[in-house]
Enzyme design. Structure first.
Site, PDB file in Angstrom:
ATOM      1  N   HIS A  53      -0.926  -1.004  -7.591  1.00 11.03           N
ATOM      2  CA  HIS A  53      -1.562  -2.321  -7.434  1.00 11.03           C
ATOM      3  C   HIS A  53      -1.005  -3.294  -8.476  1.00 11.03           C
ATOM      4  O   HIS A  53      -0.669  -4.434  -8.161  1.00 11.03           O
ATOM      5  CB  HIS A  53      -3.073  -2.217  -7.654  1.00 11.03           C
ATOM      6  CG  HIS A  53      -3.827  -1.479  -6.580  1.00 11.03           C
ATOM      7  ND1 HIS A  53      -3.730  -1.785  -5.241  1.00 11.03           N
ATOM      8  CD2 HIS A  53      -4.719  -0.452  -6.653  1.00 11.03           C
ATOM      9  CE1 HIS A  53      -4.537  -0.987  -4.541  1.00 11.03           C
ATOM     10  NE2 HIS A  53      -5.135  -0.165  -5.376  1.00 11.03           N
ATOM     11  N   HIS A 107      -1.666   5.476  -8.756  1.00 12.06           N
ATOM     12  CA  HIS A 107      -2.221   4.632  -7.686  1.00 12.06           C
ATOM     13  C   HIS A 107      -2.516   3.218  -8.219  1.00 12.06           C
ATOM     14  O   HIS A 107      -2.094   2.217  -7.629  1.00 12.06           O
ATOM     15  CB  HIS A 107      -3.504   5.288  -7.151  1.00 12.06           C
ATOM     16  CG  HIS A 107      -4.254   4.460  -6.159  1.00 12.06           C
ATOM     17  ND1 HIS A 107      -4.092   4.605  -4.792  1.00 12.06           N
ATOM     18  CD2 HIS A 107      -5.141   3.440  -6.321  1.00 12.06           C
ATOM     19  CE1 HIS A 107      -4.866   3.723  -4.175  1.00 12.06           C
ATOM     20  NE2 HIS A 107      -5.512   3.004  -5.076  1.00 12.06           N
ATOM     21  N   GLU A 108      -3.233   3.164  -9.338  1.00 10.02           N
ATOM     22  CA  GLU A 108      -3.596   1.851  -9.883  1.00 10.02           C
ATOM     23  C   GLU A 108      -2.362   1.057 -10.305  1.00 10.02           C
ATOM     24  O   GLU A 108      -2.294  -0.158 -10.146  1.00 10.02           O
ATOM     25  CB  GLU A 108      -4.549   2.011 -11.077  1.00 10.02           C
ATOM     26  CG  GLU A 108      -5.884   2.663 -10.731  1.00 10.02           C
ATOM     27  CD  GLU A 108      -6.586   2.010  -9.568  1.00 10.02           C
ATOM     28  OE1 GLU A 108      -6.421   0.802  -9.341  1.00 10.02           O
ATOM     29  OE2 GLU A 108      -7.305   2.726  -8.839  1.00 10.02           O
ATOM     30  N   HIS A 146     -17.554   2.387  -2.578  1.00  2.36           N
ATOM     31  CA  HIS A 146     -17.128   1.257  -1.754  1.00  2.36           C
ATOM     32  C   HIS A 146     -18.231   0.684  -0.876  1.00  2.36           C
ATOM     33  O   HIS A 146     -18.091  -0.422  -0.374  1.00  2.36           O
ATOM     34  CB  HIS A 146     -15.930   1.671  -0.896  1.00  2.36           C
ATOM     35  CG  HIS A 146     -14.769   2.133  -1.742  1.00  2.36           C
ATOM     36  ND1 HIS A 146     -14.819   3.271  -2.513  1.00  2.36           N
ATOM     37  CD2 HIS A 146     -13.537   1.605  -1.949  1.00  2.36           C
ATOM     38  CE1 HIS A 146     -13.660   3.435  -3.156  1.00  2.36           C
ATOM     39  NE2 HIS A 146     -12.878   2.437  -2.830  1.00  2.36           N
ATOM     40  N   TYR A 148      -7.603   2.767   3.093  1.00  4.94           N
ATOM     41  CA  TYR A 148      -7.155   4.033   2.499  1.00  4.94           C
ATOM     42  C   TYR A 148      -6.657   4.998   3.559  1.00  4.94           C
ATOM     43  O   TYR A 148      -5.782   5.819   3.306  1.00  4.94           O
ATOM     44  CB  TYR A 148      -8.272   4.682   1.677  1.00  4.94           C
ATOM     45  CG  TYR A 148      -8.783   3.794   0.580  1.00  4.94           C
ATOM     46  CD1 TYR A 148      -8.031   3.550  -0.563  1.00  4.94           C
ATOM     47  CD2 TYR A 148     -10.029   3.171   0.681  1.00  4.94           C
ATOM     48  CE1 TYR A 148      -8.495   2.718  -1.569  1.00  4.94           C
ATOM     49  CE2 TYR A 148     -10.500   2.341  -0.324  1.00  4.94           C
ATOM     50  CZ  TYR A 148      -9.732   2.118  -1.445  1.00  4.94           C
ATOM     51  OH  TYR A 148     -10.190   1.294  -2.443  1.00  4.94           O
ATOM     52  N   HIS A 178     -15.477   3.503 -11.545  1.00  5.50           N
ATOM     53  CA  HIS A 178     -14.542   3.704 -10.435  1.00  5.50           C
ATOM     54  C   HIS A 178     -13.241   2.940 -10.725  1.00  5.50           C
ATOM     55  O   HIS A 178     -13.272   1.754 -11.047  1.00  5.50           O
ATOM     56  CB  HIS A 178     -15.154   3.259  -9.110  1.00  5.50           C
ATOM     57  CG  HIS A 178     -14.312   3.660  -7.952  1.00  5.50           C
ATOM     58  ND1 HIS A 178     -14.426   4.901  -7.347  1.00  5.50           N
ATOM     59  CD2 HIS A 178     -13.278   3.031  -7.343  1.00  5.50           C
ATOM     60  CE1 HIS A 178     -13.513   5.000  -6.401  1.00  5.50           C
ATOM     61  NE2 HIS A 178     -12.800   3.881  -6.371  1.00  5.50           N
ATOM     62  N   ALA A 179     -12.125   3.624 -10.589  1.00  8.34           N
ATOM     63  CA  ALA A 179     -10.845   3.033 -10.993  1.00  8.34           C
ATOM     64  C   ALA A 179     -10.514   1.787 -10.174  1.00  8.34           C
ATOM     65  O   ALA A 179     -10.761   1.736  -8.965  1.00  8.34           O
ATOM     66  CB  ALA A 179      -9.735   4.063 -10.832  1.00  8.34           C
ATOM     67  N   GLU A 231      -2.876  -0.274  -1.000  1.00  6.40           N
ATOM     68  CA  GLU A 231      -3.348   1.044  -1.425  1.00  6.40           C
ATOM     69  C   GLU A 231      -2.237   2.100  -1.396  1.00  6.40           C
ATOM     70  O   GLU A 231      -2.366   3.154  -2.012  1.00  6.40           O
ATOM     71  CB  GLU A 231      -4.516   1.499  -0.539  1.00  6.40           C
ATOM     72  CG  GLU A 231      -5.733   0.591  -0.576  1.00  6.40           C
ATOM     73  CD  GLU A 231      -6.295   0.387  -1.985  1.00  6.40           C
ATOM     74  OE1 GLU A 231      -6.069   1.245  -2.854  1.00  6.40           O
ATOM     75  OE2 GLU A 231      -6.933  -0.666  -2.205  1.00  6.40           O
TER      76      GLU A 231
HETATM   77  O1  X8Z Z   1     -10.920   3.704  -4.560  1.00  3.70           O
HETATM   78  C1  X8Z Z   1      -9.817   4.211  -4.673  1.00  3.70           C
HETATM   79  C2  X8Z Z   1      -8.905   3.792  -5.816  1.00  3.70           C
HETATM   80  C3  X8Z Z   1      -9.128   2.398  -6.222  1.00  3.70           C
HETATM   81  S1  X8Z Z   1      -8.552   1.247  -5.069  1.00  3.70           S
HETATM   82  C4  X8Z Z   1      -9.163   4.681  -7.004  1.00  3.70           C
HETATM   83  N1  X8Z Z   1      -9.423   5.190  -3.843  1.00  3.70           N
HETATM   84  C5  X8Z Z   1     -10.289   5.666  -2.774  1.00  3.70           C
HETATM   85  C6  X8Z Z   1     -11.502   6.390  -3.315  1.00  3.70           C
HETATM   86  O2  X8Z Z   1     -11.519   6.742  -4.497  1.00  3.70           O
HETATM   87  O3  X8Z Z   1     -12.443   6.633  -2.555  1.00  3.70           O
HETATM   88  C7  X8Z Z   1      -8.130   5.865  -3.850  1.00  3.70           C
HETATM   89  C8  X8Z Z   1      -8.234   6.924  -2.801  1.00  3.70           C
HETATM   90  C9  X8Z Z   1      -9.433   6.610  -1.975  1.00  3.70           C
HETATM   91 ZN    ZN Z   2      -6.528   1.229  -4.817  1.00  2.87          ZN
END
Ligand code: X8Z
Ligand code: ZN
Length: 641
Positions: A413, A409-410, A538, A548, A379-380, A437
């Site tokens: 950060h 997105h990254e 998450h 988010y 997961h990024a 975010e």
């Molecule tokens: O988790 C993230 C990022 C890392 S902070 C990739 N996002 C959420 C997800 O993937 O569920 C970005 C959008 C929503």
């Molecule tokens: Zn993020």
């Protein structure tokens, strides 16, 4: 941001207060702390924070990029040490709150000290150990999760990236269902651990004086937890009608494709939106494209072609015919080259608005591909390793449009981290976590069809209405589809944490919320043994999610203001601040403030208004909204909730 400040657990309040030591000796009482004592305490805490923060962060990095029992244990212990220290500081800070004439910055530092972690640790040392151990275990379970068709045959195993790719590309109902169900099985094994983890988090939150950990999470927004919950509901009311039209239109198109297999209750089954969690739907754009072909938005094909060209090059330069392991190496090199090109393209955008080049170590220390020889949490995420120039991302990049935007997105950060390195350690965070975010996503909004064409990632964009509407649809599948998902994850967790959702109803309540807010249903009959929330990063990694939802709203506010600063006129959706240094300077200034002021002040400075407001996202999508309403006329919209 994955790193310590959000993912980390809080702490043991070091000493248990006994009646004996509760009463302070008389002369000590007389020595009430002064504002300068407060300042000295805050300065000392910040200095130690900077030093101590590095170890658990490094441990977490290794644990997530190299998942083994050993790295799990080491990160759990490092987190424990960190949390112990943090708890002791929280304890020590108690006499320094509400001291007359305290400097506003010192007072804010004390307010933020209690909010440095999403995992407040229990005072009981055994429980703290148990909590950090479970936290690492759940993260590792998610990161190493696989779907093996034949559990005795490792070659039948597929990772989340394999399954996600299938769901993105393959519109066959049964294939998607198989991938969906296979991955969701990963959650099952987490149920018992998660249940215990929740008990321990709540114990930690209560030890810090909160009702439960959900209240604590909601306390971090410069307003009361109740006000925050109301704010999120009010934002949802603003955008719900727009989402309703999109859901209705998507359901109609899916029904035309899948016919009788679609549910009759108005919901969309979770496996047919091209995304494992049905959280954004851009992968089914070809099914929903208002005017097929108008605008030439074939970004995926072009990215894949770039990767293939890199591979062909490598093969051409290879002397002789590569053996299978040599070929695997060449493929890896081509993947890395393609991933790096994507990252550098994003860096180029940030630099064009005046942001600094990334430190060279960013490219040598980041993880850009899924390691071939070990498990890693793909997961990024973006990491501030040392509150200085050691910044990294961790991502398993594929040559897809989705990953291209996740890189933006990254990078948001990463640039936030770099912009606020001069702040006190305790202020090195987002104005609120939704800001963090939203930074990169705001930049991503500037990737207009016109800009994509300029950089060779899309065909020449027509300026006609059809192309514009196609582009709106594509973005709405990313941004509007996400809104209820962004909201409901923590509605579920808040309920889990406050006890209104009991363990035997974890899964049922999850699907109830999915249905109510998203109009999405489970494609299989869920049982209490299932734990589908565990299949979403998450939840096992304990990263709060409302951020988010906030970001989805905020990014349009930021974008509108930056476009104004850049002097853009005309439809907002055609604005790109690429190359505009004034807009960049305004943005950089906001980033540099970090968490040093209440977010309302920071927001006002950028946008002129101190409130989060969905007006900007609604204005942005006004053309699509009107079009959707027209298309949906005569359709039965809505769903049974
Ligand atoms: O988790 C993230 C990022 C890392 S902070 C990739 N996002 C959420 C997800 O993937 O569920 C970005 C959008 C929503
Ligand atoms: Zn993020």
């Amino acid at each position: 941001m994955r790193a310590i400040r959000l993912a980390l657990t809080a702490a043991v309040l070091a000493a248990l207060t006994t009646p004996f030591c509760a009463a302070a000796p008389k002369d000590e009482k007389a020595k009430a702390p002064t504002a300068s004592d407060v300042h000295a305490f805050v300065a000392g805490m910040n200095a130690e924070y900077r030093q101590r923060y590095i170890e658990p962060n490094a441990a977490e990095w290794v644990a997530e990029t190299y998942i083994t029992d050993d790295t799990q244990m080491l990160t759990a212990r490092a987190n424990e040490r960190w949390l112990q220290w943090l708890s002791a500081e929280i304890d020590k800070a108690a006499p320094y709150t509400n001291v007359p004439d305290t400097d506003a910055k010192d007072a804010r530092a004390l307010y933020l000290l209690k909010l440095q972690t999403a995992m407040p640790a229990p005072k009981n040392p055994a429980h703290l150990t148990e909590m950090t151990t479970l936290g690492s275990k759940l993260t590792a379970a998610y990161g190493s999760g696989k779907y093996c068709k034949d559990p005795n045959d490792a070659s039948s195993c597929r990772t989340l990236d394999d399954l996600s790719k299938l769901m993105a590309d393959d519109r066959d109902w049964d294939h998607d269902l198989d991938a969906w169900a296979g991955w969701h099985h990963v959650g099952r094994g987490m149920l018992k651990d998660y249940q215990r983890f929740v008990e321990l988090l709540n114990e930690g939150a209560r030890d810090l004086g909160y009702d439960n950990v959900g209240t604590m999470w909601r306390a971090g927004y410069d307003m009361t937890p109740d006000e925050f919950a109301k704010t999120t509901d009010a934002l949802w009311s603003q955008v719900r009608p727009l989402y309703g039209e999109l859901q209705c239109y998507a359901r109609g198109k899916l029904a035309a494709k899948y016919g009788e297999r679609m549910p009759k209750d108005g919901t969309i089954p979770a496996h047919v939106t091209g995304n494992m969690w049905a959280q954004s739907w851009e992968n089914i754009f070809p099914l929903l494209e208002p005017y097929p072909g108008a605008g030439g938005l074939d970004v995926n094909q072009r990215l894949e072609a770039q990767r293939k060209a890199a591979l062909d090059d490598a093969k051409k330069n290879f002397k002789g015919t590569p053996s299978p392991p040599e070929l695997a190496r060449l493929e890896h090199d081509a993947d890395l080259k393609s991933a790096e090109t994507m990252v550098r393209r994003s860096e180029d955008f940030y630099q064009s608005i005046g942001f600094p080049p990334l430190p060279a170590s960013f490219y040598t220390k980041s993880m850009l591909l899924r390691p071939r020889d070990r498990d890693a949490l793909c997961h990024a995420s973006a990491w501030p390793m040392n509150m200085g120039d050691d910044v990294r991302i961790k991502m398993c990049i594929r040559p897809t449009e989705e990953d291209e935007y996740t890189i933006y997105h990254e990078m948001g950060h990463v640039y936030y981290y770099l912009a606020y390195t001069d702040q006190w350690p305790i202020f090195q965070g987002g104005a609120n976590d939704g800001f963090h975010e939203a930074i990169g996503d705001t930049i991503r909004l500037n990737i207009t069809p016109g800009y994509l064409a300029e950089i060779g990632l899309a065909g020449k964009a027509g300026a006609d209405e059809k192309a514009a509407l196609n582009a709106q649809m594509k973005l709405a599948l990313e941004k509007v589809a996400f809104l209820p998902f962004g909201l409901l994850i923590d509605k579920w967790r808040w309920g889990v944490f406050d006890g209104s959702i009991r363990p035997d109803r974890y899964n049922a309540a999850w699907w109830q919320l999915r249905r109510t807010y998203q109009g999405i249903s489970s494609p299989v009959a869920a049982t209490p043994a299932d734990f589908d929330p565990g299949a979403k990063n998450h939840v096992p990694t304990n990263v709060p999610y409302m951020r988010y939802f906030l970001a989805d709203i905020l990014q349009f506010q930021f974008y509108r203001s930056l476009c104004e600063a850049a002097g853009h006129t005309g439809p907002l959706s055609q604005c790109s601040i690429y190359g505009n240094k004034e807009a960049g300077a305004k943005y950089w200034k906001m980033l540099g403030e970090g968490a040093s002021r209440p977010w309302q002040d920071t927001l006002k400075e950028l946008t002129g208004k101190p409130e989060m407001d969905a007006g900007a996202i609604i204005d942005y999508f006004a053309p699509l909204y009107a079009w959707l309403k027209e298309q949906n006329k005569g359709q039965q919209c809505g769903w049974q909730s």
